[in-house]
Design a protein around this motif. Structure first.
Motif, PDB file in Angstrom:
ATOM      1  N   LYS A  67     -15.283  -3.038  19.645  1.00  0.00           N
ATOM      2  CA  LYS A  67     -13.869  -3.031  19.274  1.00  0.00           C
ATOM      3  C   LYS A  67     -13.691  -2.414  17.885  1.00  0.00           C
ATOM      4  N   ARG A  68     -12.763  -1.466  17.790  1.00  0.00           N
ATOM      5  CA  ARG A  68     -12.457  -0.835  16.511  1.00  0.00           C
ATOM      6  C   ARG A  68     -10.951  -0.859  16.303  1.00  0.00           C
ATOM      7  N   ILE A  69     -10.538  -0.573  15.095  1.00  0.00           N
ATOM      8  CA  ILE A  69      -9.133  -0.454  14.733  1.00  0.00           C
ATOM      9  C   ILE A  69      -8.810   1.028  14.593  1.00  0.00           C
ATOM     10  N   ASP A  70      -7.729   1.476  15.216  1.00  0.00           N
ATOM     11  CA  ASP A  70      -7.374   2.888  15.100  1.00  0.00           C
ATOM     12  C   ASP A  70      -6.957   3.241  13.671  1.00  0.00           C
ATOM     13  N   ARG A  71      -6.112   2.396  13.076  1.00  0.00           N
ATOM     14  CA  ARG A  71      -5.716   2.630  11.692  1.00  0.00           C
ATOM     15  C   ARG A  71      -5.619   1.308  10.962  1.00  0.00           C
ATOM     16  N   LEU A  72      -6.221   1.276   9.782  1.00  0.00           N
ATOM     17  CA  LEU A  72      -6.196   0.087   8.936  1.00  0.00           C
ATOM     18  C   LEU A  72      -5.525   0.420   7.618  1.00  0.00           C
ATOM     19  N   ASP A  73      -4.507  -0.351   7.266  1.00  0.00           N
ATOM     20  CA  ASP A  73      -3.953  -0.344   5.923  1.00  0.00           C
ATOM     21  C   ASP A  73      -4.385  -1.637   5.247  1.00  0.00           C
ATOM     22  N   MET A  74      -4.952  -1.532   4.058  1.00  0.00           N
ATOM     23  CA  MET A  74      -5.452  -2.721   3.384  1.00  0.00           C
ATOM     24  C   MET A  74      -5.014  -2.713   1.927  1.00  0.00           C
ATOM     25  N   SER A  75      -4.337  -3.790   1.513  1.00  0.00           N
ATOM     26  CA  SER A  75      -3.947  -3.994   0.138  1.00  0.00           C
ATOM     27  C   SER A  75      -4.803  -5.107  -0.441  1.00  0.00           C
ATOM     28  N   VAL A  76      -5.405  -4.865  -1.594  1.00  0.00           N
ATOM     29  CA  VAL A  76      -6.244  -5.856  -2.258  1.00  0.00           C
ATOM     30  C   VAL A  76      -5.670  -6.096  -3.643  1.00  0.00           C
ATOM     31  N   ILE A  77      -5.319  -7.350  -3.928  1.00  0.00           N
ATOM     32  CA  ILE A  77      -4.686  -7.725  -5.191  1.00  0.00           C
ATOM     33  C   ILE A  77      -5.704  -8.473  -6.034  1.00  0.00           C
ATOM     34  N   VAL A  78      -5.963  -7.949  -7.234  1.00  0.00           N
ATOM     35  CA  VAL A  78      -7.004  -8.491  -8.100  1.00  0.00           C
ATOM     36  C   VAL A  78      -6.448  -8.642  -9.515  1.00  0.00           C
ATOM     37  N   THR A  86      -3.198  -6.329 -10.160  1.00  0.00           N
ATOM     38  CA  THR A  86      -3.029  -4.959  -9.701  1.00  0.00           C
ATOM     39  C   THR A  86      -3.305  -4.897  -8.211  1.00  0.00           C
ATOM     40  N   SER A  87      -2.487  -4.157  -7.486  1.00  0.00           N
ATOM     41  CA  SER A  87      -2.663  -3.964  -6.048  1.00  0.00           C
ATOM     42  C   SER A  87      -3.274  -2.589  -5.792  1.00  0.00           C
ATOM     43  N   TYR A  88      -4.289  -2.572  -4.930  1.00  0.00           N
ATOM     44  CA  TYR A  88      -4.916  -1.333  -4.484  1.00  0.00           C
ATOM     45  C   TYR A  88      -4.687  -1.210  -2.985  1.00  0.00           C
ATOM     46  N   HIS A  89      -4.067  -0.113  -2.593  1.00  0.00           N
ATOM     47  CA  HIS A  89      -3.710   0.100  -1.188  1.00  0.00           C
ATOM     48  C   HIS A  89      -4.582   1.218  -0.626  1.00  0.00           C
ATOM     49  N   TRP A  90      -5.392   0.861   0.376  1.00  0.00           N
ATOM     50  CA  TRP A  90      -6.308   1.799   1.029  1.00  0.00           C
ATOM     51  C   TRP A  90      -5.901   1.986   2.487  1.00  0.00           C
ATOM     52  N   ARG A  91      -6.160   3.170   3.004  1.00  0.00           N
ATOM     53  CA  ARG A  91      -5.872   3.454   4.420  1.00  0.00           C
ATOM     54  C   ARG A  91      -7.093   4.118   5.044  1.00  0.00           C
ATOM     55  N   ALA A  92      -7.537   3.567   6.182  1.00  0.00           N
ATOM     56  CA  ALA A  92      -8.737   4.073   6.857  1.00  0.00           C
ATOM     57  C   ALA A  92      -8.446   4.244   8.335  1.00  0.00           C
ATOM     58  N   ARG A  93      -9.088   5.227   8.936  1.00  0.00           N
ATOM     59  CA  ARG A  93      -8.983   5.415  10.383  1.00  0.00           C
ATOM     60  C   ARG A  93     -10.290   4.976  11.044  1.00  0.00           C
ATOM     61  N   ASP A  94     -10.153   4.341  12.153  1.00  0.00           N
ATOM     62  CA  ASP A  94     -11.274   3.989  13.026  1.00  0.00           C
ATOM     63  C   ASP A  94     -12.386   3.187  12.340  1.00  0.00           C
ATOM     64  N   PRO A  95     -12.070   2.246  11.454  1.00  0.00           N
ATOM     65  CA  PRO A  95     -13.175   1.530  10.812  1.00  0.00           C
ATOM     66  C   PRO A  95     -13.867   0.583  11.793  1.00  0.00           C
ATOM     67  N   SER A  96     -15.182   0.492  11.654  1.00  0.00           N
ATOM     68  CA  SER A  96     -15.905  -0.551  12.380  1.00  0.00           C
ATOM     69  C   SER A  96     -15.560  -1.893  11.747  1.00  0.00           C
TER      70      SER A  96
END
Length: 594
Positions: A216-227, A250-260
């Protein structure tokens, strides 16, 4: 921060961090879902961040279900796909805790009357919302690590529903990362928090609700990490933006395609970044980014230059870097390493090898092809990740030094590590234990797997093998940047591809090396002018591996039809060497005869 990337606002959204109704100031988040609102005073993160006393992690073992990955897809998870997921994490180093929110687009591949996610039951699930309706506490349950959520209306195949899940708690602390995984809470030399996740063996459910299965994979992942301010969150994929929040974070917003799933990671520290762009032989430009601790810039710059040679090697041998539209990424971590997709963890302390490369960085980078692009269908086939990546090390060294002797020396070293106590591919319906030292499977998937590839190279030839690996890895013979999607594979998929490309039945090879623990044994009998070679293998099919011999300086390749061969020597006392270049993985037996 990446070159040319500026902090910017990202559109408004309707889901929140924390559990209070949306009000107060806003954190930036995902383009589609707009702005994440934070309830004023919902959680006193600012105070927690400046606290100097961390709460102790309870000595709580993992739930049996959570401790395992790739458990059979025998529930709603089998018929769920995740075309889009948005995750938002608040990381509290002082209390060693996280709070998270996830918005999932769940698509049914078959009819569904409920959905389910894997999630460590130590987390408190504080909100579940399905299709806009907030479920009551009694409507969902996670007693054992499987979060079960009913649907008000069944989903037919092809239909989708939006699901929000909020959770919080202290995640499992890694006992021996990366081999026994979890969160790593450490301190950088300057005293700042230094945090990493490494969850390959136990799975993504150690810190977020997911489908913890390799298929199972995700087609698109948006991830915000607040540190807390002063820390950087290096993540999967491409950086969309950063935002300075009003609460000292601070919020860091990352976007990835097809992550395992196990490739999704949090890497947090007081990072600086070394940047370089690589001009690929395929005509595209690839961003290389190395997040390192202050004071380690020289080492990071050296390794970035070294990674350019890795790209030269892998792209010339197999095909284009699979994630060139995102980046080649590395983050310095307080544990040894892990192949997180586009943000590999590196903890080898910049030690220079006498062989001219960093073995750890090379191995993890190989996983971008053999783990992240080509992902095993289940953990039973984990050698496809580890064995092939391990083989890349001597192969790269031979290429780098233009010296096959360097390759041979490394393979000889690998040979001494092989255990042969259990099959390389565990039977379907069973889950092998990576950390079972008595079984040795966690060692053999590296070293025996590498040696199987070495023997395949001799059997079918380098050109055929590398072409087969390209097809195995990309699902095509002609991969091109911009047209690459990850594939899931089994050992049998590799056999089928090799048989298609050679026209030969290779079942005997795969049966002997992958489904039996014991290695084939070669008996060599000399009787005057006569030389008899015979393979003995516990596999059902005759082992037909050709054997090289040197007779009085002459190299011969002896075909072994039905597992044996007879040939003649020029004289009874001729000098004879069998498999002189160590081409074949076998049990070593003494030669016999007159």
């Amino acid at each position: 921060m990446m070159a040319g990337m500026t902090a910017r606002a990202i559109a408004r959204a309707d889901f929140t961090l924390g559990d209070a109704p949306p009000s107060g100031y806003a954190c930036r988040m995902i383009e589609k879902f707009s702005k994440i609102r934070l309830a004023a005073g919902a959680i006193a993160f600012a105070a927690a961040f400046v606290s100097t006393t961390a709460l102790a992690q309870p000595a709580q073992p993992l739930a049996p279900r959570t401790a395992e990955s790739d458990l059979p897809l025998d529930d709603a998870r089998a018929n769920m796909e995740l075309p889009q997921v948005a995750l938002a994490f608040r990381v509290d180093p002082a209390n060693r805790s996280i709070s998270g929110q996830g918005r999932y687009t769940v698509q049914a591949s078959e009819a569904l009357d409920a959905i389910a996610f894997d999630l460590d039951p130590r987390f408190a699930v504080t909100l579940v919302r399905v299709a806009g309706r907030v479920l009551g506490i009694g409507e969902y349950a996670n007693p054992d690590g499987l979060l079960r959520i009913p649907l008000d209306e069944n989903l037919a195949a092809g239909e989708s529903v939006e699901v929000d899940i909020h959770w919080r708690g202290q995640p499992h602390v890694a006992l021996n990362p990366p081999w026994e995984g979890g969160f790593v809470w450490s301190t950088a030399p300057g005293g700042e928090p230094w945090i990493a996740t490494a969850v390959q063996g136990e799975g993504c459910d150690l810190f977020w609700p997911c489908i913890d299965h390799s298929s199972k994979r995700i087609d698109r992942l948006d991830m915000s990490v607040i540190v807390p301010n002063g820390l950087v969150a290096a993540g999967n994929g491409a950086l969309v933006g950063t935002t300075a929040n009003e609460d000292g974070t601070t919020s860091y917003h990352w976007r990835a395609r097809d992550p395992s799933n196990y490739g999704v990671t949090l890497q947090i520290g007081p990072y600086d970044v070394v940047e370089r762009d690589y001009e690929s032989q395929f005509g595209n430009t690839i961003a290389i980014r190395f997040w390192h601790l202050p004071g380690n810039k020289a080492g990071a710059r050296r390794l970035v230059a070294e990674m350019e040679t890795y790209l030269d090697f892998f792209e010339s041998k197999f095909g284009p870097y699979p994630f060139s539209d995102e980046k080649v990424g590395v983050a310095e971590t307080p544990h040894l390493g892990m192949e997180h997709q586009t943000i590999n963890a590196y903890g080898n302390e910049y030690r220079e090898s006498e062989l001219g490369y960093d073995w750890l960085l090379n191995h993890e980078f190989a996983h971008e092809w053999f783990a992240n692009q080509l992902t095993h269908q289940s953990v039973n086939h984990m050698w496809l990740h580890e064995g092939i990546a391990q083989w890349m090390q001597p192969l790269y060294l031979g290429w780098l030094h233009e010296d096959e002797g360097v390759y041979d020396a490394e393979m000889a070293r690998f040979r001494r590590q092989i255990r042969n106590r259990v099959p390389l591919v565990a039977p379907e319906g069973t889950l092998p234990d990576y950390n079972d030292r008595s079984a040795g499977w966690g060692t053999d998937i590296y070293y025996k797997g590498a040696w199987v590839m070495h023997s395949l190279r001799y059997l079918v030839g380098e050109e055929v093998l590398f072409d087969a690996m390209t097809r195995l890895t990309y699902g095509t013979d002609d991969p091109q940047p911009g047209n690459i999607r990850p594939v899931n594979r089994t050992t049998d998929d590799f056999r089928v591809i090799l048989e298609e490309m050679t026209g030969d039945d290779l079942g005997w090879f795969f049966d002997a090396y992958f489904y039996q623990a014991e290695l084939p044994r070669l008996t060599v009998l000399r009787d005057g002018y006569d030389l008899t070679l015979k393979w003995d293998s516990p596999a059902e099919a005759a082992f037909e591996m050709p054997v090289e011999i040197i007779v009085d300086g002459e190299v011969r390749r002896i075909e072994m039809e039905n597992g044996s061969a007879h040939t003649y020597l020029p004289r009874p006392d001729a000098q004879l060497s069998v498999d002189p270049y160590m081409r074949v993985l076998k049990e070593e037996l003494p030669q016999s005869g007159a």
